[in-house]
Motif scaffolding. Structure first.
Motif, PDB file in Angstrom:
ATOM      1  N   ILE A  56      38.765  38.292  26.345  1.00 26.61           N
ATOM      2  CA  ILE A  56      38.973  39.742  26.373  1.00 26.61           C
ATOM      3  C   ILE A  56      39.330  40.189  27.787  1.00 26.61           C
ATOM      4  CG2 ILE A  56      37.956  41.993  25.891  1.00 26.61           C
ATOM      5  CD1 ILE A  56      36.033  40.614  23.971  1.00 26.61           C
ATOM      6  N   LEU A  57      38.654  39.624  28.786  1.00 26.99           N
ATOM      7  CA  LEU A  57      38.937  39.986  30.174  1.00 26.99           C
ATOM      8  C   LEU A  57      40.386  39.672  30.547  1.00 26.99           C
ATOM      9  CD1 LEU A  57      35.654  38.598  31.786  1.00 26.99           C
ATOM     10  CD2 LEU A  57      36.269  41.009  31.596  1.00 26.99           C
ATOM     11  N   ILE A  58      40.854  38.489  30.174  1.00 25.69           N
ATOM     12  CA  ILE A  58      42.234  38.104  30.499  1.00 25.69           C
ATOM     13  C   ILE A  58      43.226  39.000  29.775  1.00 25.69           C
ATOM     14  CG2 ILE A  58      43.934  36.245  30.337  1.00 25.69           C
ATOM     15  CD1 ILE A  58      41.743  35.875  32.490  1.00 25.69           C
ATOM     16  N   THR A  90      29.921  39.210  39.794  1.00 16.42           N
ATOM     17  CA  THR A  90      30.255  38.100  40.698  1.00 16.42           C
ATOM     18  C   THR A  90      30.754  36.892  39.924  1.00 16.42           C
ATOM     19  OG1 THR A  90      28.640  38.823  42.361  1.00 16.42           O
ATOM     20  CG2 THR A  90      29.330  36.519  42.431  1.00 16.42           C
ATOM     21  N   ILE A  91      30.091  36.565  38.826  1.00 15.60           N
ATOM     22  CA  ILE A  91      30.507  35.420  38.010  1.00 15.60           C
ATOM     23  C   ILE A  91      31.900  35.663  37.420  1.00 15.60           C
ATOM     24  CG2 ILE A  91      29.995  34.071  35.933  1.00 15.60           C
ATOM     25  CD1 ILE A  91      26.995  34.677  36.508  1.00 15.60           C
ATOM     26  N   LYS A  95      35.106  33.353  38.384  1.00 13.94           N
ATOM     27  CA  LYS A  95      35.723  32.556  37.317  1.00 13.94           C
ATOM     28  C   LYS A  95      37.199  32.897  37.151  1.00 13.94           C
ATOM     29  CE  LYS A  95      35.270  31.298  32.436  1.00 13.94           C
ATOM     30  NZ  LYS A  95      35.238  29.845  32.688  1.00 13.94           N
ATOM     31  N   ILE A  96      37.518  34.182  37.182  1.00 12.48           N
ATOM     32  CA  ILE A  96      38.913  34.570  36.983  1.00 12.48           C
ATOM     33  C   ILE A  96      39.755  34.204  38.200  1.00 12.48           C
ATOM     34  CG2 ILE A  96      40.452  36.538  36.615  1.00 12.48           C
ATOM     35  CD1 ILE A  96      38.340  37.798  34.879  1.00 12.48           C
ATOM     36  N   ARG A  97      39.190  34.306  39.390  1.00  8.72           N
ATOM     37  CA  ARG A  97      39.921  33.879  40.594  1.00  8.72           C
ATOM     38  C   ARG A  97      40.269  32.401  40.532  1.00  8.72           C
ATOM     39  NH1 ARG A  97      37.188  34.633  45.964  1.00  8.72           N
ATOM     40  NH2 ARG A  97      39.212  33.909  46.700  1.00  8.72           N
ATOM     41  N   GLU A  98      39.362  31.586  39.983  1.00  8.67           N
ATOM     42  CA  GLU A  98      39.585  30.137  39.908  1.00  8.67           C
ATOM     43  C   GLU A  98      40.646  29.750  38.884  1.00  8.67           C
ATOM     44  OE1 GLU A  98      35.748  28.622  38.946  1.00  8.67           O
ATOM     45  OE2 GLU A  98      34.911  28.951  40.967  1.00  8.67           O
ATOM     46  N   TYR A 102      44.921  36.446  39.872  1.00  5.25           N
ATOM     47  CA  TYR A 102      44.401  37.752  40.288  1.00  5.25           C
ATOM     48  C   TYR A 102      43.572  37.616  41.572  1.00  5.25           C
ATOM     49  CZ  TYR A 102      45.816  39.227  35.630  1.00  5.25           C
ATOM     50  OH  TYR A 102      46.567  39.489  34.509  1.00  5.25           O
ATOM     51  N   SER A 103      43.754  38.580  42.460  1.00  3.24           N
ATOM     52  CA  SER A 103      43.050  38.543  43.742  1.00  3.24           C
ATOM     53  C   SER A 103      41.638  39.091  43.597  1.00  3.24           C
ATOM     54  CB  SER A 103      43.806  39.371  44.782  1.00  3.24           C
ATOM     55  OG  SER A 103      43.729  40.762  44.466  1.00  3.24           O
TER      56      SER A 103
END
Length: 212
Positions: A56-58, A90-91, A95-98, A102-103
């Motif tokens: 959902i976040l993506i 933070t998690i 996770k999305i940065r990895e 997205y910055s």
């Protein structure tokens, strides 16, 4: 006031979806973008929760949404409501940065996490005066206290005149909650309202009535 049409809300279950939809459509004529998370509960670890909403976040990040608001019950976790919200954020950001382009700055500005203390029902009983207007449901001798951190579900059940059914009664009661009163009795709800009322889009007149 944020532009609610540019925000997607990820909530724990159908009762929250129906409650938010009933409240905002009835009082403000705003149709919210709502999704349910994959899992939650006192035994779900934070990484597991983030993994369950990752898709959902993506989707939200690649869509037209300026804000992503995750609302996850604190349950009986040892972390405070604010600590839980910060750790989940933070998690999510890490996770999305990895895994994407997205910055950190973009994610920090877009993703917001809120945690009812202990559950969504704590937000319902943050305005006992309001929900007592549903005299067929709520005992008229129910009293208002600061119920954050207490068993909101158990307390609400003790105030009910009938068996509490989440998907049936949560929308009815949330419609009766007056936000200015509720914010005075629940720090976790006040934190959520401050996000809604942030002055990032003051021209959005449709939502400007949310808070006094």
């Amino acid at each position: 006031m944020i532009d609610l049409s540019s925000c997607i809300f990820i909530v724990d279950g159908q009762s929250e979806i129906q409650a938010f939809r009933a409240k905002f459509e009835k009082e403000y004529g705003i149709s919210l973008n709502l999704r349910t998370g994959g899992c939650n509960g006192k035994d779900v670890n934070l990484e597991g929760y983030v993994n369950s909403i990752y898709g959902i976040l993506i989707m939200a990040l690649s869509g037209p949404f300026r804000y992503i608001a995750c609302i996850m019950d604190r349950e009986s976790r040892a972390l405070s409501s604010n600590e839980l919200s910060m750790q989940i954020k933070t998690i999510i950001v890490n996770k999305i940065r990895e895994t994407t382009h997205y910055s950190e700055d973009e994610l920090v500005n877009k993703v917001h996490v809120f945690s009812p203390d202990k559950c969504f029902e704590n937000w319902l009983i943050a305005d006992v005066t309001g929900i007592k207007t549903k005299a067929e449901l709520i005992r008229q001798n129910a009293i208002q206290e600061n119920y954050d951190g207490k068993s909101g579900l158990g307390l609400l059940k003790s105030m009910m005149l009938c068996k509490y059914k989440k998907t049936l009664h949560a929308p009815i009661l949330f419609k009766a909650v007056e936000f200015p009163r509720a914010r005075m009795h629940s720090a976790s709800f006040c934190f959520f309202l401050e996000f809604l009322n942030s002055p990032t889009n003051p021209q959005n007149d449709a939502a400007s009535v949310l808070l006094p």
